[in-house]
Design an enzyme around this catalytic site. Structure first.
Site, mmCIF file in Angstrom:
data_model
loop_
_atom_site.group_PDB
_atom_site.id
_atom_site.type_symbol
_atom_site.label_atom_id
_atom_site.label_comp_id
_atom_site.label_asym_id
_atom_site.label_seq_id
_atom_site.Cartn_x
_atom_site.Cartn_y
_atom_site.Cartn_z
ATOM 1 C CG ASN A 161 -0.393 -0.009 2.487
ATOM 2 O OD1 ASN A 161 0.967 -0.618 2.690
ATOM 3 N ND2 ASN A 161 -1.010 0.347 3.689
ATOM 4 C CD GLU A 213 8.504 0.351 10.441
ATOM 5 O OE1 GLU A 213 7.293 0.558 9.847
ATOM 6 O OE2 GLU A 213 9.376 -0.265 10.020
HETATM 7 P P1 NDP Z 1 0.758 -9.533 3.528
HETATM 8 O O1 NDP Z 1 0.877 -9.945 4.712
HETATM 9 O O2 NDP Z 1 0.243 -10.428 2.287
HETATM 10 O O3 NDP Z 1 2.468 -9.423 2.836
HETATM 11 C C1 NDP Z 1 3.208 -8.608 3.392
HETATM 12 C C2 NDP Z 1 4.763 -9.042 3.057
HETATM 13 O O4 NDP Z 1 5.106 -10.211 3.700
HETATM 14 C C3 NDP Z 1 4.680 -9.186 1.647
HETATM 15 O O5 NDP Z 1 6.080 -8.405 0.984
HETATM 16 C C4 NDP Z 1 4.567 -10.435 1.178
HETATM 17 O O6 NDP Z 1 5.253 -11.139 -0.078
HETATM 18 C C5 NDP Z 1 5.495 -10.909 2.409
HETATM 19 N N1 NDP Z 1 4.973 -12.248 3.060
HETATM 20 C C6 NDP Z 1 3.839 -13.126 2.798
HETATM 21 N N2 NDP Z 1 4.040 -14.341 3.198
HETATM 22 C C7 NDP Z 1 5.202 -14.304 3.900
HETATM 23 C C8 NDP Z 1 6.185 -15.324 4.773
HETATM 24 N N3 NDP Z 1 5.525 -16.655 4.899
HETATM 25 N N4 NDP Z 1 7.408 -14.961 5.161
HETATM 26 C C9 NDP Z 1 7.954 -13.931 5.071
HETATM 27 N N5 NDP Z 1 7.241 -12.968 4.197
HETATM 28 C C10 NDP Z 1 6.094 -13.265 3.693
HETATM 29 O O7 NDP Z 1 0.192 -8.100 3.434
HETATM 30 P P2 NDP Z 1 -0.164 -7.355 2.247
HETATM 31 O O8 NDP Z 1 0.951 -6.817 1.527
HETATM 32 O O9 NDP Z 1 -1.217 -7.799 1.737
HETATM 33 O O10 NDP Z 1 -0.604 -5.817 3.040
HETATM 34 C C11 NDP Z 1 -1.689 -5.772 3.628
HETATM 35 C C12 NDP Z 1 -1.698 -5.952 4.868
HETATM 36 O O11 NDP Z 1 -0.573 -4.990 5.681
HETATM 37 C C13 NDP Z 1 -2.847 -5.657 5.901
HETATM 38 O O12 NDP Z 1 -3.149 -6.368 6.743
HETATM 39 C C14 NDP Z 1 -2.313 -4.243 6.462
HETATM 40 O O13 NDP Z 1 -3.107 -3.861 7.815
HETATM 41 C C15 NDP Z 1 -0.877 -4.476 6.622
HETATM 42 N N6 NDP Z 1 -0.309 -3.089 6.881
HETATM 43 C C16 NDP Z 1 0.471 -2.767 8.009
HETATM 44 C C17 NDP Z 1 1.104 -1.585 8.344
HETATM 45 C C18 NDP Z 1 1.504 -1.044 9.485
HETATM 46 O O14 NDP Z 1 2.471 -0.240 9.401
HETATM 47 N N7 NDP Z 1 1.126 -1.784 10.554
HETATM 48 C C19 NDP Z 1 1.046 -0.615 7.130
HETATM 49 C C20 NDP Z 1 0.631 -1.194 5.829
HETATM 50 C C21 NDP Z 1 0.058 -2.321 5.706
HETATM 51 P P3 NDP Z 1 4.382 -11.038 -1.176
HETATM 52 O O15 NDP Z 1 2.905 -10.388 -1.018
HETATM 53 O O16 NDP Z 1 5.125 -10.468 -2.419
HETATM 54 O O17 NDP Z 1 3.865 -12.594 -1.410
#
Ligand code: NDP
Length: 489
Positions: A152, A461
């Protein structure tokens, strides 16, 4: 013309095609393929770690001022290239260009400036221990750190992880989401232009498997992830194998509480900012809007009136307020929640449909949606939707609304609107959230620590707190006298 998105390791883009998988990078607004993402392999991860290990000791040995100069130069490069970077971010994410220009690039630059300035201010402590001893602490870097980003705010997330890590003398290996590969790569190029030695910031492209390779790598000391709660669980479990430091920035289902004495226009504005910015794909969004019963009808009328004016459209058009959701699959998930909301008896006050008129048919556009008369047990009130869906609830008493706001496993953020100063601070203290906004919503200045409690995360952070998250304190005891030994001589 399409683009290649390779990894960036040891100061250079990796060969195309690489040995890893490939996937398409798709524009969420048009469905067009922007280019090919060349996934890293575990051998690439090892190469990034080796390059980081080679470069990090000399980087840590520089003065903080010298490290800081490079970070600040990188910030200047981002600001110089704002237009191009904002465009890249819009093509990858589908967010409105007005947001990318005003927030995404500048918040990454602010972060590099902030930690660039702080790098020279890192100090240890002196601890007096009477006349014959003292101790001091050294702030030491962790070594090689990893960052894993969500889709995002790709550039902002990369900067929020890289800048404090580098300021403290660490190296950073960053994996962007496999749906938004472009700007983490652009950041690598900005760092290189600013003079950051090769190996200190690498980008490894790929999906969760590459994320998992970073989380479990024996030579990586820390992993910071921004993503969903289930991903946080997996990363933390992987990191536990080698007892890594972790920072977890995870999901939320935050509450915005509007008390009866709130300024109505500001309260409605805060609710709009808390739900429809970045088409609702913001982790801190205040998607449970609790409005005092006495204010409800006027609030709802004004909320619907202003929501109706939001322009859903081409993210590259400066007039657009609400862009495209990240993927067709995510749009279907959001539309599924909307259907469930209606089925469970919430009143659809406005929105609720996919937009398919004209060119929008090719993208993932969902109308900003307001559900009124929601109840606490509803699916849309309990689960993170991560789309433009606001749930409106009413309340009578302060204690009641605080209890209901806290009745969630999440604890990322919260907001409250009131003119009553004592109540504002009392409620801010009572809310179980890492961030609370009083009379505003969704502002994340770099000076302010950011992160969640409960299932929404671990660690912070931004702010001074982020330096702690990328360093250890070494305690050095210094004796000025003889060793006090009870054993016979
Ligand atoms: P995901 O949890 O699907 O993915 C986050 C990242 O983790 C991606 O780069 C993903 O890779 C990677 N990932 C997925 N599985 C694994 C694993 N088993 N081990 C290590 N890395 C992994 O989140 P989204 O990208 O869909 O983002 C949305 C979510 O993020 C929402 O829940 C939102 O609330 C949260 N979020 C939190 C924020 C905060 O600061 N608290 C800010 C922004 C978002 P890939 O997708 O490339 O497979």
């Amino acid at each position: 013309m399409t683009t290649d998105y390779p990894s960036h390791i040891a100061g250079a883009r990796t060969a195309v095609p690489g040995a890893g998988d490939r996937s398409d990078n798709v524009n969420p607004a048009t469905g067009a393929v922007l280019g090919t993402i060349h996934h890293a392999t575990t051998a690439d991860v090892d190469a990034a770690v080796a390059a980081a290990q080679a470069a990090q000791p000399a980087w840590a040995a520089l003065t903080g001022a010298a490290r800081g100069r490079i970070l600040k130069r990188t910030a200047d490069i981002l600001r110089r290239d704002t237009a191009a970077l904002a465009r890249l971010e819009v093509l990858d994410t589908g967010k409105p260009i007005s947001e990318a220009l005003a927030v995404d690039v500048s918040s990454a630059a602010d972060c590099l400036e902030f930690f660039g300035g702080l790098a020279a201010a890192v100090q240890g402590e002196h601890i007096p221990l009477g006349s014959s001893a003292f101790a001091y602490t050294r702030r030491e870097p962790l070594g090689v750190c990893a960052g894993i980003g969500a889709w995002n705010y790709p550039l902002q997330i990369a900067a929020w992880k890289a800048a404090p890590a580098l300021a403290m003398g660490n190296a950073m290996i960053f994996k962007p989401s496999d749906m938004t590969p472009a700007t983490a790569l652009a950041l690598a190029e900005a760092f290189a232009e600013a003079g950051l030695p090769a190996g200190l910031y690498s980008v490894v492209q790929g999906d969760g498997r590459i994320g998992a390779a970073l989380a479990t790598h024996p030579d990586i000391a820390k992993v910071s992830v921004t993503g969903s709660v289930p991903t946080g669980h997996k990363v933390m479990a992987g990191a536990a194998e080698t007892l890594k430091h972790v920072t977890m920035e995870l999901g939320g289902k935050s509450a915005l509480i509007v008390f009866e004495d709130a300024d109505l226009e500001n309260a409605v504005a805060a609710a709009l900012m808390a739900n429809f910015y970045t088409q609702g794909e913001v982790c801190t969004n205040g998607t449970r809007v609790f409005v005092a019963e006495a204010l409800h009808d006027r609030f709802l009328a004004r909320l619907v009136e202003r929501t109706a004016k939001l322009v859903v459209g081409d993210p590259l058009d400066p007039a657009t307020h609400v862009g495209a959701l990240i993927s067709a699959a995510h749009m279907d998930k959001v539309l599924g929640f909307i259907e469930t909301g209606t089925r469970e008896g919430a009143e659809l006050a406005i929105g609720g449909k996919r937009r398919t008129d004209g060119a929008l048919a090719a993208g993932n556009f969902v109308e900003p949606t307001v559900f009124a008369r929601c109840r606490d047990g509803m699916t849309i009130v309990g689960e993170e939707i991560f789309g433009p869906v606001l749930s409106l609830l009413t309340f009578r008493e302060e204690a009641e609304v605080v209890a209901r706001a806290n009745a969630t496993p999440f604890g990322l953020a919260a907001g409250l609107m009131t003119r009553d100063l004592a109540r504002a601070h009392r409620v801010a203290a009572a809310l179980e959230a890492g961030v609370v906004w009083v009379n505003d919503y969704n502002l994340t200045p770099i000076e302010m620590p950011f992160g969640g409690v409960k299932r929404s995360g671990i660690g912070r952070e931004n702010g001074l707190a982020a330096l702690d998250a990328y360093s250890e304190r070494k305690s050095v005891y210094v004796s000025l006298g003889d060793v006090d030994c009870p054993y016979p001589t």
